[in-house]
Scaffold this motif. Structure first.
Motif: not given
Length: 150
Positions: A14-39
């Motif tokens: 439910d923490d939007e900052d945590d979701c953004a942080f997680f997404r940024d980390a994934l983007d930075d890792l350049l892994l073959p993943v897609s991310l969906v978030t629910v709150n």
């Protein structure tokens, strides 16, 4: 590192900052993943029930403290639904209360991650989580390997 083309990850937090942080980390890792978030937990269960036949996430990262329905309730429900009970759930929480950690292990989560506040540690722990989860064939490890450290 990963044995499939692409992993679909679901983050329930439910923490939007945590979701953004997680997404940024994934983007930075350049892994073959897609991310969906629910709150929140209600959204999470609706999402899983609507996608249970063919479009389930490969891994669910589940925050424990969410409004409407918390992570403990969600995990309990997931494990009682035939179509969902094999979904790999990684607890992703700010707290590290050993009583809760033990409870999450008993309820069938595959890993427990304490949210790191540091971006490089977050990247490391996400990468580690995806690697060990794949190596273990999405099964729960021995208890001593349950908590993932960055």
């Amino acid at each position: 590192m990963m044995n499939r083309q692409r992993y679909n990850l679901l983050l329930a937090d439910d923490d939007e900052d945590d979701c953004a942080f997680f997404r940024d980390a994934l983007d930075d890792l350049l892994l073959p993943v897609s991310l969906v978030t629910v709150n929140d937990g209600v959204q999470l269960m609706e999402f899983l029930e609507n996608n249970s036949s063919d479009n389930l996430p490969d891994i669910l990262f589940l925050d424990l403290n969410m409004p409407r329905k918390n992570g403990v309730e969600c995990l309990t429900e997931i494990k009682q639904i035939d179509d969902l009970k094999n979904l790999p759930v990684i607890i992703f929480s700010t707290s590290l209360d050993m009583e809760i950690v033990d409870k999450m292990y008993e309820k069938g989560a595959i890993y427990y991650i304490r949210k790191p506040g540091d971006f490089s540690k977050l990247k490391k722990v996400i990468e580690n989580a995806l690697t060990v989860t794949a190596e273990n064939n999405f099964k729960q490890p021995k208890k001593e390997h349950f908590i993932l450290q960055p």
